[in-house]
Design an enzyme around this catalytic site. Sequence first.
Site, PDB file in Angstrom:
ATOM      1  N   ASP A 137     -10.397  -9.186   2.958  1.00  0.00           N
ATOM      2  CA  ASP A 137     -10.778 -10.385   2.222  1.00  0.00           C
ATOM      3  C   ASP A 137     -11.071 -11.473   3.257  1.00  0.00           C
ATOM      4  O   ASP A 137     -10.193 -12.278   3.590  1.00  0.00           O
ATOM      5  CB  ASP A 137      -9.626 -10.804   1.301  1.00  0.00           C
ATOM      6  CG  ASP A 137      -9.999 -11.931   0.358  1.00  0.00           C
ATOM      7  OD1 ASP A 137     -11.061 -12.541   0.554  1.00  0.00           O
ATOM      8  OD2 ASP A 137      -9.221 -12.209  -0.574  1.00  0.00           O
ATOM      9  N   VAL A 140       1.750   9.951  -6.194  1.00  0.00           N
ATOM     10  CA  VAL A 140       2.044  11.359  -5.907  1.00  0.00           C
ATOM     11  C   VAL A 140       3.475  11.664  -6.345  1.00  0.00           C
ATOM     12  O   VAL A 140       4.430  11.158  -5.763  1.00  0.00           O
ATOM     13  CB  VAL A 140       1.884  11.666  -4.400  1.00  0.00           C
ATOM     14  CG1 VAL A 140       2.034  13.163  -4.149  1.00  0.00           C
ATOM     15  CG2 VAL A 140       0.548  11.169  -3.884  1.00  0.00           C
ATOM     16  N   GLU A 171       3.244  14.449   2.848  1.00  0.00           N
ATOM     17  CA  GLU A 171       2.248  13.456   2.446  1.00  0.00           C
ATOM     18  C   GLU A 171       1.827  12.561   3.605  1.00  0.00           C
ATOM     19  O   GLU A 171       0.670  12.149   3.700  1.00  0.00           O
ATOM     20  CB  GLU A 171       2.802  12.577   1.314  1.00  0.00           C
ATOM     21  CG  GLU A 171       3.024  13.318   0.009  1.00  0.00           C
ATOM     22  CD  GLU A 171       3.750  12.462  -1.017  1.00  0.00           C
ATOM     23  OE1 GLU A 171       3.563  11.224  -1.028  1.00  0.00           O
ATOM     24  OE2 GLU A 171       4.527  13.014  -1.819  1.00  0.00           O
ATOM     25  N   HIS A 218       0.714   4.246  -2.735  1.00  0.00           N
ATOM     26  CA  HIS A 218       0.472   5.644  -2.376  1.00  0.00           C
ATOM     27  C   HIS A 218       1.641   6.531  -2.797  1.00  0.00           C
ATOM     28  O   HIS A 218       1.448   7.690  -3.166  1.00  0.00           O
ATOM     29  CB  HIS A 218       0.247   5.768  -0.869  1.00  0.00           C
ATOM     30  CG  HIS A 218      -1.125   5.347  -0.444  1.00  0.00           C
ATOM     31  ND1 HIS A 218      -1.757   5.870   0.666  1.00  0.00           N
ATOM     32  CD2 HIS A 218      -1.996   4.447  -0.969  1.00  0.00           C
ATOM     33  CE1 HIS A 218      -2.952   5.319   0.794  1.00  0.00           C
ATOM     34  NE2 HIS A 218      -3.113   4.443  -0.183  1.00  0.00           N
ATOM     35  N   ASN A 225      -2.882   8.702   4.214  1.00  0.00           N
ATOM     36  CA  ASN A 225      -1.630   8.110   4.674  1.00  0.00           C
ATOM     37  C   ASN A 225      -1.506   7.977   6.191  1.00  0.00           C
ATOM     38  O   ASN A 225      -0.492   7.469   6.688  1.00  0.00           O
ATOM     39  CB  ASN A 225      -0.444   8.923   4.148  1.00  0.00           C
ATOM     40  CG  ASN A 225      -0.305   8.820   2.635  1.00  0.00           C
ATOM     41  OD1 ASN A 225      -0.676   7.813   2.050  1.00  0.00           O
ATOM     42  ND2 ASN A 225       0.216   9.870   2.010  1.00  0.00           N
ATOM     43  N   ARG A 259       0.833  -1.211   0.000  1.00  0.00           N
ATOM     44  CA  ARG A 259       0.000   0.000   0.000  1.00  0.00           C
ATOM     45  C   ARG A 259       0.866   1.260   0.000  1.00  0.00           C
ATOM     46  O   ARG A 259       0.566   2.237  -0.702  1.00  0.00           O
ATOM     47  CB  ARG A 259      -0.915  -0.018   1.226  1.00  0.00           C
ATOM     48  CG  ARG A 259      -1.872   1.150   1.311  1.00  0.00           C
ATOM     49  CD  ARG A 259      -2.793   0.995   2.510  1.00  0.00           C
ATOM     50  NE  ARG A 259      -3.681   2.140   2.650  1.00  0.00           N
ATOM     51  CZ  ARG A 259      -3.875   2.801   3.782  1.00  0.00           C
ATOM     52  NH1 ARG A 259      -3.244   2.430   4.896  1.00  0.00           N
ATOM     53  NH2 ARG A 259      -4.699   3.833   3.835  1.00  0.00           N
ATOM     54  N   HIS A 266      -6.341  -5.804  -2.542  1.00  0.00           N
ATOM     55  CA  HIS A 266      -7.205  -5.872  -1.361  1.00  0.00           C
ATOM     56  C   HIS A 266      -7.476  -7.317  -0.937  1.00  0.00           C
ATOM     57  O   HIS A 266      -8.174  -7.543   0.049  1.00  0.00           O
ATOM     58  CB  HIS A 266      -8.538  -5.158  -1.624  1.00  0.00           C
ATOM     59  CG  HIS A 266      -8.397  -3.676  -1.782  1.00  0.00           C
ATOM     60  ND1 HIS A 266      -9.405  -2.872  -2.282  1.00  0.00           N
ATOM     61  CD2 HIS A 266      -7.354  -2.840  -1.510  1.00  0.00           C
ATOM     62  CE1 HIS A 266      -8.988  -1.615  -2.314  1.00  0.00           C
ATOM     63  NE2 HIS A 266      -7.752  -1.570  -1.853  1.00  0.00           N
TER      64      HIS A 266
END
Length: 326
Positions: A246, A70, A88, A66, A94, A62, A193
Amino acid sequence: MGRPRLITTFLALLALFAASSTQAQLQMNFYSKSCPKAEQIVLDYATKHISNAPSLAAPLLRMHFHDCFVRGCDASVMINSTANNTAEKATAPNLTLRGFSFIDGLKTLLEKECPGVVSCADILALAARDSVVHIQGGPNWQVPTGRRDGRISNSTEALNAIPPPTSNITTLRTLFGNVGLDLKDLVLLSAAHTIGISHCNSFSARLYNFKGRGNGQDPALDSEYAAKLKMKCVNTTDNVTIVEMDPGSFRTFDLSYFQLLQKRRGLFQSDAALRTFDLSYFISQFGSGSVQSFFSEFARSMEKMGRINVKTRSAGEIRNTCAVVN
């Protein structure tokens, strides 16, 4: 063709050439001469720590995601805020990121081995891959290296660029398109995910206050699944309780994400959004196909994402520590 149009076309071609040229500067085994043990150090560290803490794989993946959305994959997500700048790290998407100490530990090892050589951006890209490989059944993908670290980290840019879990399909298409990723990439990268957890406040509006109108539950959410979620998340402000993204296989990289989507059991609004557009073909294809076929496609999208607006050669820097610009 008028002069303004000629100029616009020329600038567009120039930008495309620059982007292609920058991406081409990444290469496999970039550190083979400057720091030959670099990738092995990352692999060994990931093997040791992910075996003991497999739940770290999802946060590292992740964080890489992220970061790349950016200013490209330049480790700007790791920079700390200062008195004059909110970075950030400090923006809403975040605030729940984990794994910074993992990357810092790797950076310390690599600085001892080869001072000032291996970028935080490359460490993050390699660590995300190696950590996923070492959870149960994780896919593998190529990680060409040669990225340099960015010097700018801005919270507003992160807020505007990172797709939130509340995204509808229009927002998802726009934000993925902004970084050169298409609808197939959207479906494949969303399938990350299949591992990890989420805090209730990232999705609980779907249970109690969908779209902020006080009109109860999201009709796109399976009612039986919603009832189970309500037993854990009792209100929309709970930012402590966690649930599996999940259910039943949140530590296994498998096809169940797609199978749950077909049952209207995607946890986030952004998951449900994939069913509202003409993406059912991809969802059905991957959900009913082989794991290896999915892994192969996922690898292509990860490699593509890892090349977004990378800084190479004279651009950027090699940070001494990942949290602070030199």
